[in-house]
Write an enzyme that holds these catalytic residues in place. Structure first.
Site, PDB file in Angstrom:
ATOM      1  N   HIS A   1     -10.497  -3.164   1.958  1.00 51.00           N
ATOM      2  CA  HIS A   1     -10.839  -1.762   1.675  1.00 51.00           C
ATOM      3  C   HIS A   1     -11.731  -1.549   0.458  1.00 51.00           C
ATOM      4  O   HIS A   1     -11.600  -0.564  -0.266  1.00 51.00           O
ATOM      5  CB  HIS A   1      -9.568  -0.913   1.561  1.00 51.00           C
ATOM      6  CG  HIS A   1      -9.786   0.502   2.012  1.00 51.00           C
ATOM      7  ND1 HIS A   1      -8.784   1.457   2.020  1.00 51.00           N
ATOM      8  CD2 HIS A   1     -10.902   1.140   2.474  1.00 51.00           C
ATOM      9  CE1 HIS A   1      -9.260   2.603   2.469  1.00 51.00           C
ATOM     10  NE2 HIS A   1     -10.548   2.437   2.751  1.00 51.00           N
TER      11      HIS A   1
ATOM     12  N   ASP B   1       0.846  -1.193   0.000  1.00 52.41           N
ATOM     13  CA  ASP B   1       0.000   0.000   0.000  1.00 52.41           C
ATOM     14  C   ASP B   1       0.883   1.244   0.000  1.00 52.41           C
ATOM     15  O   ASP B   1       1.672   1.448   0.917  1.00 52.41           O
ATOM     16  CB  ASP B   1      -0.893  -0.014   1.247  1.00 52.41           C
ATOM     17  CG  ASP B   1      -2.025   1.002   1.192  1.00 52.41           C
ATOM     18  OD1 ASP B   1      -1.898   1.998   0.448  1.00 52.41           O
ATOM     19  OD2 ASP B   1      -3.034   0.809   1.882  1.00 52.41           O
TER      20      ASP B   1
ATOM     21  N   CYS C   1      -6.487   4.158  -2.634  1.00 54.71           N
ATOM     22  CA  CYS C   1      -6.662   2.763  -2.202  1.00 54.71           C
ATOM     23  C   CYS C   1      -7.878   2.053  -2.793  1.00 54.71           C
ATOM     24  O   CYS C   1      -7.759   1.067  -3.521  1.00 54.71           O
ATOM     25  CB  CYS C   1      -6.732   2.708  -0.679  1.00 54.71           C
ATOM     26  SG  CYS C   1      -5.237   3.302   0.137  1.00 54.71           S
TER      27      CYS C   1
ATOM     28  N   ASP D   1      -0.781  -0.493  -4.817  1.00 52.99           N
ATOM     29  CA  ASP D   1      -2.025   0.132  -5.257  1.00 52.99           C
ATOM     30  C   ASP D   1      -1.816   1.549  -5.777  1.00 52.99           C
ATOM     31  O   ASP D   1      -2.587   2.038  -6.599  1.00 52.99           O
ATOM     32  CB  ASP D   1      -3.084   0.104  -4.150  1.00 52.99           C
ATOM     33  CG  ASP D   1      -2.641   0.750  -2.848  1.00 52.99           C
ATOM     34  OD1 ASP D   1      -1.465   1.169  -2.735  1.00 52.99           O
ATOM     35  OD2 ASP D   1      -3.472   0.829  -1.919  1.00 52.99           O
TER      36      ASP D   1
END
Length: 476
Positions: A131, A39, A81, A288
């Site tokens: 998420h 991330d 995200c 991401d």
């Protein structure tokens, strides 16, 4: 009579052996897939990409870049995200799946990568950050909203990486906690999954989603942090002097997370070797989106600069792909169909990305000239009061071009100006390039039926409720 019975048993045994051999041959033709992503890891932040702070410190990534296909111009189409994750799962652009902001829920009826592999007979697994559920960052996610993933050790979203990092396992409604630094614990869990499944004839498709190196930056274990004294951090030339002190502090922590994850990746690679499935496993490493980290005085993501949009993308599949670099631009929606193509699985209807599997295997020439980058509506840390704006743009092999609602906004020649310090949008010399890129962008938007309206129009269309920073409020 006994002789005939013995002969029958021999024939049955031979048939069983033949059937087992056939099943084994079929299984060998169906590769496993291990998809690992971090991330907020920008594409420049590896040793193989030349980051001076990481030279010699990401040995496993460096080896993977040599052994696999290194897509050097991979971008996060919408670098934040939830939108990225929705595009990864669906192969669609944000205006189609509707997740152009964080904490929105993905329609459980959509066709997703987990569902496709599961329907093809694969065991499916997901470990780490999710998420895309939109029902609270700590909420239990029921089976019908897991999009085809059976083995399940997931939390919607957390960036508390140490000791208190929670998750739900399978259908147990009680939260569990990863021990120690969560990325290491998650990696160990995935290693166990790989070893167990390597002993079966059934292929697996597994996703490991780490939360780091996303901020908070200074929370990696001490043994990694001590390798990056703040005073020794070398900054990118596009970090202004006024931001230097804060940038060095944050980057020291960011790099500590990175070398911890590199070590985890090395452990996964070793497990694939030990399990004897290296050659028949598609191993992917990516992120991401990136992180500005004070380049151009900016922080976090969403923006069209390379620090935000460019991501590492490495694909190793020894059975079909040789190690090499490919400079063709590729975007987030292209990942799902490309992996399905490498797995010899059909691309479902509704997928908007392109299948570049034959480019990766060397059977086709790299043909894509540009990947789309976009912000449908700014929110969060890049809200309108902080300079946020809607944009649509292109990342080509050489240029970055972005148009906002007023017209051409940014144009960089990334080969001559790799740190994007000179905006050419008003340069007379760059006018032919600008016109060409603008026409390409117009064509791509037409293909997507994207009218490029103000963000509020899309918020209204999808029925989202937002706060003063344009953010969907979420429950922790």
């Amino acid at each position: 009579m006994m002789l005939k019975l013995f002969e029958i048993r021999l024939h049955v045994a031979a048939a069983v052996i033949t059937l087992a051999s056939l099943c084994s041959a079929v299984a060998e033709q169906r590769p496993n897939l291990l998809f690992v992503f971090a991330d907020q890891w920008r594409g420049q932040a590896t040793g193989y990409a030349g980051d001076p702070n990481l030279l010699g410190k990401t040995p496993h990534l460096d080896r993977l870049a040599k052994e696999g296909v290194n897509l050097v111009n991979a971008v996060s189409t919408m670098p934040v995200c939830t939108p990225y994750r929705a595009s990864l799962l669906t192969g669609q652009y944000a205006l189609s799946h509707g997740l152009f902001m964080n904490d929105a829920p993905l329609n459980p009826e959509l066709t997703t990568i987990g569902k496709v592999y599961k329907a093809a007979g694969y065991d499916t697994a997901y470990v780490g950050k999710w998420h895309i559920d939109g029902h609270g960052r700590s909420a239990y996610i029921p089976e019908e909203r897991r999009h085809g993933f059976d083995y399940w050790k997931v939390l919607e979203c957390t960036h508390n990486y140490n000791n208190n990092s929670a998750y739900y396992a399978g259908n147990d409604l009680k939260k569990k906690k990863w021990e120690g630094y969560d990325a290491i614990a998650q990696t160990r869990d995935m290693q166990r999954y790989i070893i167990e499944h390597a002993q079966t004839q059934k292929p697996f498709m597994a996703v490991l989603s780490w939360g780091a190196p996303h901020d908070p930056y200074n929370t990696a274990p001490a043994k990694y942090k001590k390798q990056f004294p703040v005073s020794k951090i070398q900054l990118r030339p596009n970090v202004p002097a006024a931001n230097a002190k804060r940038a060095r502090k944050d980057l020291a922590g960011y790099y500590a997370h990175i070398i911890a994850l590199d070590e985890c990746l090395g452990d996964l690679m070793a497990t694939l070797d030990e399990a004897g499935i290296r050659d028949n496993t598609i191993l992917v490493f990516t992120s991401d989106h990136g992180d500005m980290l004070y380049s151009h005085s900016e922080q976090r993501k969403q923006q069209p600069y390379d620090e935000s949009t460019r991501v590492p993308l490495l694909v190793r599949y020894p059975a079909r792909c040789d190690g090499r670099e490919i400079d063709m631009p590729i975007g987030s929606p292209d990942i799902m169909p490309t992996l399905l193509g490498l797995s010899s699985l059909p691309i479902p209807e509704g997928v908007e990305g392109s299948d570049y599997s034959r480019v990766l295997t060397g059977e086709s020439e790299p043909s894509n000239d540009a990947a789309l980058i976009e912000c449908i509506t700014p929110f969060g840390s890049w809200h309108r009061g902080n300079g946020g704006r809607e944009y649509r743009g292109l990342r080509t092999r050489q240029y970055t071009y972005a148009r906002d609602l007023k017209g051409p906004w940014l144009l960089f020649d990334n080969k001559k100006d790799p740190y994007q310090t000179t905006n050419l949008v008003d340069s007379p010399d760059a006018e032919p390039v600008l016109k060409k890129l603008d026409a390409m962008l117009t064509q791509k938007l037409a293909e997507r039926s994207d009218e490029f309206m103000p963000g509020e129009a899309y918020i209204k269309k999808w029925g989202y409720k937002v706060d003063g920073r344009g953010t969907i409020p979420y429950i922790k």
